[in-house]
Motif scaffolding. Structure first.
Motif: not given
Lengths: 403, 403
Positions: B210-220
């Motif tokens: 379940d990957d709803p936040y994959a695109y909400i990456r702040f760093e790395g």
């Protein structure tokens, strides 16, 4: 063997795809004239009016793009609570109304709330295969009641219910399409409506009143809904914008006693959280501007002409000594009954001639009938295709009669 | 007693509403500052860009207002099949992708296909309550695995699986949120991802990624998806437009082996027939015009600032000898762990001071943990409310520490 086989749930072994959905690849063959499906005519869609309503995406964007409450977009609910009053017999309170993702979801949620494996649902026979498949997935079994031109033969109900109860079965609800039945086209008389509600009350069984075609009436007066005839809170009324606006919205609703509506809403949290707020808001704006009332007569006129057109073509092209039907006073469908021809013989021959329909047996929930019957949808084909398609169908029938 | 009581299915007796959905009435109290819910910030919605896309309602109106195929709106599917390639490790074929009504529906459909009452699902503990309630409705039981800052402690899996199998249990799938976990905020390391896939393959157990936040990456840098690390077809990847565009669309998707996608599509026929075509078409137009790639960095920037803001407020206002957390590298949530304060004491005190959060225990699928934990969503509150709300929370904590 797929790696998934050993992981599947037990219900997979009896899983049946919708025969109508599965016919899509047949219908799409080049040159095919289709009376299958139950799609509205795209010519009837109020494209320009609906597009105007997109203004709400700008004006209420921050609200419309957010998660909505599971129960439905409040302005739309408020609109429906009063707009539905004439048919529901009174204005509704917000907790008696649940917005759903199509009226298929009403069936799914009601089954979540009521059906344990092996529980009985009473249905008309034949009846709409889409909803009985949903019930089947939930493990429901079917007790069926035949129909005539005045709808379900409700006098048969008490004996059937008593027999089921004496066998220790749980009869949970009666599923009916009282107006312009799918696939039969018939409408339940007032007398039968009253009797049906009386029987449900007597046995404490719920009624699911599936009423997508209510507004597509070509002649005569509306009959009271079962919901309005019941004072015990046992009727769930399901309706949809699919036929009075556009099915692509996937906005429908259930009306009922607040206890069952609340349970259905909790199950909805677990199935899709809420219906598309974007779609609900567009539908709301369309209603608020008065377009729903303004445009509906155009849709009804459009389909009345289509119905008249099919009636004419059927009389002109089919062998009338072999085929009979009841002319539908509304809705989308003709149900043809043949004296001797088997639908199983007609279907491949018709496809050869590039004309498609839905074989009758699809509509028998216990898969034991419809051998000489077929459903014809009159909403979709152009006048030219209507004439040509039914001509081909008549030819196919005559070839089989000669054999 | 309602007339419905005697009609309810057995599962009603264990039906649990979503604690987050049910908090809505608390959150809406005047003056309440809420870190509950998991709603995107409406300020992050691309209202004007999305409105522009309404042109498709005019240009493709006849198609968009019609019933769609259950599998999804073809142009959107085509777009996603290639857009997803970088994360999926390859481009996808259409029969590996199913459009759903929110990613909650992915869970519902997968459960339809896999879960019989009493079957086991392995989950991280704590984990997102919305999805475990869906599984619970389907009769799933939970085998849980704790997490640290690198995600699920996958080394514990083989023993737990062996034990369950030795008891004759059916372990159907492993549910994981590998990126910016809800509620923990942690991300699974590459090493653990590889091990997890290896273990699933060894035992022939599916994985729901379940990957709803994959695109909400702040760093790395992005880590490979479990789907891309698996060559056995046992990973179902679920993602959604809810966090990268707007949840009001209710458009999400599942990627997986075509056999399981097909089964899920058949069950979808019975739950909502198809996802709103109107919503799918708007989302497609938004993607096609390149807005999804163009606007996403704005959303990520917006939330990075919000995260930094919450981090600052937590350090400034909370008693640091009592409370600890792992700073999330993306997503929506902080997970606070307290040494001595019980969340059950903190919650009413916080509400008194008009600040809301979700108590930790909601996220324990077997309802046996989280007594000192709470989830804080950083996406929603304004900077001013963030400061004031966390100040109130700190006061509530200090008052309890003094006792």
């Amino acid at each position: 063997m797929s790696a998934w086989e050993k992981l599947y749930s037990k219900r997979i072994s009896t899983l049946r795809p919708s025969p109508i959905r599965e016919m899509l690849h047949v219908i799409r063959q080049p040159g095919m004239i289709s009376f299958a499906g139950g799609n509205p005519d795209p010519q009837s869609f109020p494209v320009d009016l609906f597009y105007e309503c997109a203004s709400i995406l700008k004006e209420q964007g921050k609200d419309v793009l957010q998660y909505g409450t599971t129960e439905g977009y409040a302005p739309l609910k408020e609109f429906l609570c009063s707009w539905l009053a004439p048919r529901m017999g009174r204005s509704l309170s917000q907790d008696e109304l649940l917005i759903t993702t199509g009226s298929t979801q009403v069936v799914d949620l009601l089954c979540w709330a009521l059906i344990d494996k092996g529980d009985l649902v009473i249905t008309e026979e034949p009846t709409f295969v889409g909803t009985t498949l949903t019930m089947h997935n939930h493990g429901a079994h079917f007790l069926t009641v035949p129909c005539d031109a005045e709808g379900m033969l409700v006098d048969q109900l008490p004996n059937k219910i008593e027999e089921a109860l004496s066998q220790g079965k749980h009869v949970k609800f009666i599923y009916t399409i009282p107006n312009f039945h799918n696939p039969l086209g018939c409408t339940m008389s007032l007398e039968r409506r009253k009797k049906l509600v009386e029987i449900a009350q007597k046995y404490g069984i719920a009624i699911l009143e599936d009423d997508p075609y209510a507004y597509i009436r070509f002649e005569g007066e509306d009959l009271p809904t079962l919901f309005s005839l019941d004072d015990s809170g046992l009727v769930i009324h399901a309706c949809t914008f699919s036929k009075i606006l556009a099915p692509g919205t996937r906005v429908a609703w259930a009306v009922g006693n607040k206890d069952i509506i609340r349970k259905m809403a909790i199950f909805k949290q677990g199935t899709d959280l809420c219906t598309s707020v974007v779609a609900q808001a567009l539908v709301y704006e369309y209603c608020k501007r008065g377009y729903i009332d303004e445009y509906l007569p155009h849709i009804v006129d459009h389909y009345r002409k289509k119905r008249d057109n099919m009636e004419e073509c059927l009389r002109k092209h089919l062998p009338l000594e072999e085929v009979s039907w009841v002319t539908p006073g509304g809705g989308f469908f003709y149900w043809l009954q043949m004296k001797t021809i088997k639908t199983a013989d007609l279907y491949p021959k018709a496809l050869e001639k590039k004309v498609a329909f839905v074989p009758g047996e699809s509509f028998y929930p216990n898969q034991n009938g419809g051998e000489h019957e077929l459903r014809m949808c009159f909403t979709f084909a152009s006048p030219k295709d209507m004439d040509e398609g039914i001509k081909r169908l008549g030819e196919a029938m005559r070839e089989l009669l000669k054999k």
